[in-house]
Every structure is written in structure tokens, then in C-alpha cells.
Design a protein around this motif. Sequence first.
Motif, PDB file in Angstrom:
ATOM      1  N   ARG A 122      20.696  43.641   8.804  1.00 16.47           N
ATOM      2  CA  ARG A 122      20.490  44.028   7.414  1.00 16.47           C
ATOM      3  C   ARG A 122      19.175  44.780   7.227  1.00 16.47           C
ATOM      4  NH1 ARG A 122      21.943  46.190   2.821  1.00 16.47           N
ATOM      5  NH2 ARG A 122      20.942  45.272   0.978  1.00 16.47           N
ATOM      6  N   ILE A 123      18.127  44.307   7.856  1.00 17.25           N
ATOM      7  CA  ILE A 123      16.838  45.008   7.740  1.00 17.25           C
ATOM      8  C   ILE A 123      16.942  46.404   8.333  1.00 17.25           C
ATOM      9  CG2 ILE A 123      14.401  44.985   8.367  1.00 17.25           C
ATOM     10  CD1 ILE A 123      14.563  41.920   8.469  1.00 17.25           C
ATOM     11  N   ILE A 124      17.629  46.516   9.484  1.00 18.79           N
ATOM     12  CA  ILE A 124      17.797  47.829  10.118  1.00 18.79           C
ATOM     13  C   ILE A 124      18.503  48.793   9.164  1.00 18.79           C
ATOM     14  CG2 ILE A 124      18.946  49.072  11.990  1.00 18.79           C
ATOM     15  CD1 ILE A 124      18.528  46.526  13.713  1.00 18.79           C
ATOM     16  N   GLU A 125      19.537  48.310   8.490  1.00 16.84           N
ATOM     17  CA  GLU A 125      20.259  49.156   7.525  1.00 16.84           C
ATOM     18  C   GLU A 125      19.324  49.639   6.420  1.00 16.84           C
ATOM     19  OE1 GLU A 125      23.418  46.815   6.003  1.00 16.84           O
ATOM     20  OE2 GLU A 125      24.557  46.762   7.890  1.00 16.84           O
ATOM     21  N   GLN A 144       7.502  47.349   8.852  1.00  9.92           N
ATOM     22  CA  GLN A 144       6.730  47.155  10.075  1.00  9.92           C
ATOM     23  C   GLN A 144       6.704  45.670  10.420  1.00  9.92           C
ATOM     24  OE1 GLN A 144       3.240  49.693   8.420  1.00  9.92           O
ATOM     25  NE2 GLN A 144       2.992  49.751  10.651  1.00  9.92           N
ATOM     26  N   ILE A 145       6.544  45.389  11.686  1.00 12.53           N
ATOM     27  CA  ILE A 145       6.399  44.020  12.161  1.00 12.53           C
ATOM     28  C   ILE A 145       4.975  43.828  12.654  1.00 12.53           C
ATOM     29  CG2 ILE A 145       7.114  42.347  13.927  1.00 12.53           C
ATOM     30  CD1 ILE A 145       9.890  43.642  13.847  1.00 12.53           C
ATOM     31  N   MET A 146       4.353  42.739  12.218  1.00 14.76           N
ATOM     32  CA  MET A 146       3.035  42.368  12.734  1.00 14.76           C
ATOM     33  C   MET A 146       3.258  41.485  13.949  1.00 14.76           C
ATOM     34  SD  MET A 146      -0.264  42.570  12.507  1.00 14.76           S
ATOM     35  CE  MET A 146      -0.664  43.118  10.831  1.00 14.76           C
ATOM     36  N   PRO A 147       2.993  42.000  15.155  1.00 13.50           N
ATOM     37  CA  PRO A 147       3.279  41.220  16.359  1.00 13.50           C
ATOM     38  C   PRO A 147       2.252  40.113  16.577  1.00 13.50           C
ATOM     39  CG  PRO A 147       2.210  43.264  16.965  1.00 13.50           C
ATOM     40  CD  PRO A 147       2.430  43.319  15.472  1.00 13.50           C
ATOM     41  N   LEU A 148       2.683  39.068  17.245  1.00 13.77           N
ATOM     42  CA  LEU A 148       1.759  37.990  17.585  1.00 13.77           C
ATOM     43  C   LEU A 148       0.603  38.508  18.419  1.00 13.77           C
ATOM     44  CD1 LEU A 148       4.314  35.154  18.421  1.00 13.77           C
ATOM     45  CD2 LEU A 148       2.780  35.259  16.450  1.00 13.77           C
ATOM     46  N   ALA A 149       0.875  39.519  19.229  1.00 12.24           N
ATOM     47  CA  ALA A 149      -0.151  40.071  20.114  1.00 12.24           C
ATOM     48  C   ALA A 149      -1.284  40.749  19.346  1.00 12.24           C
ATOM     49  CB  ALA A 149       0.485  41.071  21.080  1.00 12.24           C
ATOM     50  N   SER A 191       4.644  50.278  14.837  1.00 11.95           N
ATOM     51  CA  SER A 191       5.115  51.415  14.055  1.00 11.95           C
ATOM     52  C   SER A 191       6.515  51.119  13.530  1.00 11.95           C
ATOM     53  CB  SER A 191       5.155  52.668  14.924  1.00 11.95           C
ATOM     54  OG  SER A 191       6.202  52.549  15.890  1.00 11.95           O
ATOM     55  N   PRO A 192       6.969  51.858  12.529  1.00 12.92           N
ATOM     56  CA  PRO A 192       8.345  51.651  12.043  1.00 12.92           C
ATOM     57  C   PRO A 192       9.388  51.772  13.154  1.00 12.92           C
ATOM     58  CG  PRO A 192       7.111  52.972  10.476  1.00 12.92           C
ATOM     59  CD  PRO A 192       6.229  52.812  11.673  1.00 12.92           C
ATOM     60  N   GLU A 193       9.196  52.708  14.057  1.00 17.72           N
ATOM     61  CA  GLU A 193      10.153  52.890  15.158  1.00 17.72           C
ATOM     62  C   GLU A 193      10.120  51.708  16.112  1.00 17.72           C
ATOM     63  OE1 GLU A 193       9.099  56.543  13.196  1.00 17.72           O
ATOM     64  OE2 GLU A 193       7.826  55.096  14.256  1.00 17.72           O
ATOM     65  N   GLU A 194       8.936  51.236  16.443  1.00 24.51           N
ATOM     66  CA  GLU A 194       8.815  50.072  17.328  1.00 24.51           C
ATOM     67  C   GLU A 194       9.375  48.814  16.656  1.00 24.51           C
ATOM     68  OE1 GLU A 194       4.721  51.189  19.780  1.00 24.51           O
ATOM     69  OE2 GLU A 194       4.588  50.375  17.739  1.00 24.51           O
ATOM     70  N   VAL A 222      11.841  48.663  14.396  1.00 26.92           N
ATOM     71  CA  VAL A 222      13.306  48.712  14.421  1.00 26.92           C
ATOM     72  C   VAL A 222      13.816  48.404  15.823  1.00 26.92           C
ATOM     73  CG1 VAL A 222      15.304  50.251  14.224  1.00 26.92           C
ATOM     74  CG2 VAL A 222      13.537  50.264  12.453  1.00 26.92           C
ATOM     75  N   ALA A 223      13.117  48.882  16.833  1.00 29.10           N
ATOM     76  CA  ALA A 223      13.529  48.599  18.209  1.00 29.10           C
ATOM     77  C   ALA A 223      13.500  47.099  18.485  1.00 29.10           C
ATOM     78  CB  ALA A 223      12.622  49.343  19.194  1.00 29.10           C
ATOM     79  N   MET A 224      12.482  46.405  17.975  1.00 30.56           N
ATOM     80  CA  MET A 224      12.429  44.958  18.153  1.00 30.56           C
ATOM     81  C   MET A 224      13.593  44.284  17.433  1.00 30.56           C
ATOM     82  SD  MET A 224       9.479  42.156  17.087  1.00 30.56           S
ATOM     83  CE  MET A 224       8.317  42.613  18.386  1.00 30.56           C
ATOM     84  N   LEU A 225      13.901  44.725  16.220  1.00 30.15           N
ATOM     85  CA  LEU A 225      15.021  44.179  15.479  1.00 30.15           C
ATOM     86  C   LEU A 225      16.343  44.385  16.228  1.00 30.15           C
ATOM     87  CD1 LEU A 225      14.165  45.308  11.836  1.00 30.15           C
ATOM     88  CD2 LEU A 225      14.104  42.975  12.714  1.00 30.15           C
ATOM     89  N   GLU A 226      16.494  45.541  16.827  1.00 33.12           N
ATOM     90  CA  GLU A 226      17.731  45.830  17.560  1.00 33.12           C
ATOM     91  C   GLU A 226      17.880  44.909  18.762  1.00 33.12           C
ATOM     92  OE1 GLU A 226      17.147  49.982  18.285  1.00 33.12           O
ATOM     93  OE2 GLU A 226      18.272  50.595  16.483  1.00 33.12           O
ATOM     94  N   ARG A 227      16.769  44.630  19.439  1.00 30.24           N
ATOM     95  CA  ARG A 227      16.819  43.696  20.565  1.00 30.24           C
ATOM     96  C   ARG A 227      17.224  42.300  20.096  1.00 30.24           C
ATOM     97  NH1 ARG A 227      12.029  46.415  21.932  1.00 30.24           N
ATOM     98  NH2 ARG A 227      10.751  44.652  21.241  1.00 30.24           N
ATOM     99  N   LEU A 228      16.621  41.874  18.978  1.00 30.33           N
ATOM    100  CA  LEU A 228      16.936  40.545  18.451  1.00 30.33           C
ATOM    101  C   LEU A 228      18.387  40.450  17.966  1.00 30.33           C
ATOM    102  CD1 LEU A 228      13.634  39.908  16.448  1.00 30.33           C
ATOM    103  CD2 LEU A 228      14.345  38.771  18.566  1.00 30.33           C
ATOM    104  N   ALA A 229      18.894  41.539  17.415  1.00 28.89           N
ATOM    105  CA  ALA A 229      20.263  41.544  16.914  1.00 28.89           C
ATOM    106  C   ALA A 229      21.298  41.450  18.042  1.00 28.89           C
ATOM    107  CB  ALA A 229      20.529  42.797  16.087  1.00 28.89           C
ATOM    108  N   ARG A 230      20.870  41.829  19.247  1.00 28.65           N
ATOM    109  CA  ARG A 230      21.795  41.751  20.396  1.00 28.65           C
ATOM    110  C   ARG A 230      21.736  40.419  21.115  1.00 28.65           C
ATOM    111  NH1 ARG A 230      19.759  47.135  21.241  1.00 28.65           N
ATOM    112  NH2 ARG A 230      18.294  46.325  22.799  1.00 28.65           N
ATOM    113  N   GLN A 231      20.747  39.620  20.802  1.00 26.90           N
ATOM    114  CA  GLN A 231      20.585  38.340  21.516  1.00 26.90           C
ATOM    115  C   GLN A 231      21.650  37.326  21.098  1.00 26.90           C
ATOM    116  OE1 GLN A 231      16.556  36.977  20.970  1.00 26.90           O
ATOM    117  NE2 GLN A 231      15.672  38.637  22.189  1.00 26.90           N
TER     118      GLN A 231
END
Length: 285
Positions: free
Chosen positions: A195-198, A208-213, A271-274, A276-285
Motif C-alpha cells: 500500500r505504501i508503495i502504491e 522516506q525510511i529512517m534506518p536503524l543504521a 532516499s525515496p528510491e532506497e 521503496v526498494a526496502m519496502l519491496e524487499r519486505l513485501a516479498r518476504q
Amino acid sequence: MTARPPTVRERRLAGELRRLRESTTALNLEEAAEGLGWSKTKLSRIENAIRKVTAAEVQQMLALYSVTGPRLDALVRFSRTTRQRGWWDVYENSLPTDYATYMGLEAESEWLNSYTMGLVHGLMQTEDYTHHVARSILMRFSPASEVERRVAARMARQRAWTERADPTRLWTILDETALQRVIGGPEVMRAQCRRIIELTEQPNVMFQIMPLAAGGHPGVVGSFAILGFPERFTPNVVYVENMTSALYVEDEREVHTYALAFEQMAAMALSPEESVAMLERLARQ
């Protein structure tokens, strides 16, 4: 004077009239009331949105506060629209007052910058995710009907946003921990990521995602939202929510501090692109 709750616009006008007295004059409440030929009680009730203020009274107050030109004209015009009620008023008797007020402010905002620590932003939540969040927040002490009212209000809030001709511009930074926290089960979380990706495909959405790192950053103290409005005279407002109440920050210097913090956090986040890429990985898990 009426016993009905003030509209969001009445609250905004009352707050601006109070700020103008405090920022453009050296008058305290009693001195201003005397200059207007009113009682202190009347002015206090106007500044707290307890008493309706007429356009003529707004003009009288602005004259005392030496407000002229376009700002005066804009405020007087705005004062003639304050009785307008919105879709969110349907929920004013069934939801906490602070939350109902926030929905109104959000619906009238031009842009919204938010950092959310524990949960996906309400405008981005799926219905299933919202249902599990509402049930958790109410801690099973409330009847199922209360949970459903919360879910219905959030879905109405989302529809009002997406169906607007000129929807609020949303820039939200989501803490990575909110994606790691499994709410409602893995499939609910996968659907939430999709849903967020859409939504990120919409031109008015920045995510954007604030990473733990990223380590320490200004948002570690808690979630907040900064709302901006289309009327030039209306100052930005910061909304900070906790478990039982909410805080509205309107002091210009404090709002500016939150704005600087958000800018710093946006630079630290993926970044916005990074994101979305994280969201896509999570959506496939």
C-alpha cells in the motif's frame, strides 16, 4: 453564543487573533479588552474559541492591533467562513476531541511533514493494519463498536485526502522499527508495504525510511507532524500525540525548531528510491 463545539476554522481564527494581540502589541488580555470596550471575559472566550466572533468584531480587534492591508482583508474574509463544518465533524462525539480536531486540521492543510516512530502514518495504513492498531491502542477495554468507529474514521480520513481535487502534500519519514514491528501478522505487513508503495507513485507523496543504521537523530524523542495551511496569515502548527492527549505547538520559534529537525532527518533518512526498494524487499518476504 452556542454550546456546540467550535469548528476547526473557529479554532484557527481564535488562535491567530490571540497571537496577533501577543505579538503585535504590548497589551495583556485586560488592557486589550478595555481598548475594545469589552469585558475581559468576552475577549478571553473569543481567543479560546468558546464564543463566536463576528467579522465586525474581527475588524475592531485588528484595528486595535494595528493590522492593516491584505492581512486584515484575509482575516476578515476568513472569519465569514468559520462556521463551515467538514466531514470530520461527524466523528466529534465518538472520538477523542484532540484526534477529531487533528483530522480537521489535516483535512484543511496544504502540506504535512511528519515523522512517525512506532506506526505507519494514518493516511497510509491499510484497513487491516488500522483495525489491529485500533484494537491494540484501546487495549481490549472498549467494545468492538469503538474499534470499528476508529477504523471507519481513519478510512474516511484517507478517502477525503485522496479524493480532494488538490490533496494535501504528504512528506513522511517512517522509522524502520515500525516496519519491523509485526502488527496483525506477516500478510498484513506485506499488504501494508504494498500500500505504501502504491501511494509513493502519487505526485503529492514523498516517503522516506529512517534506518536503524542512522543512529541518533532529533526524532528519537517521538513522532510529530508539521502542518502548513493555504492561507498566508495562518502559521504552521506542530502536532505531537501521546497515549492520552495531544500537544499543539504554535510558538513560531518552536515550530521553526521542529522544521529544522525535520530537514536534518530527511537528510539522514534513506532516499525515496532506497525506501521503496526496502519496502519491496519486505513485501516479498
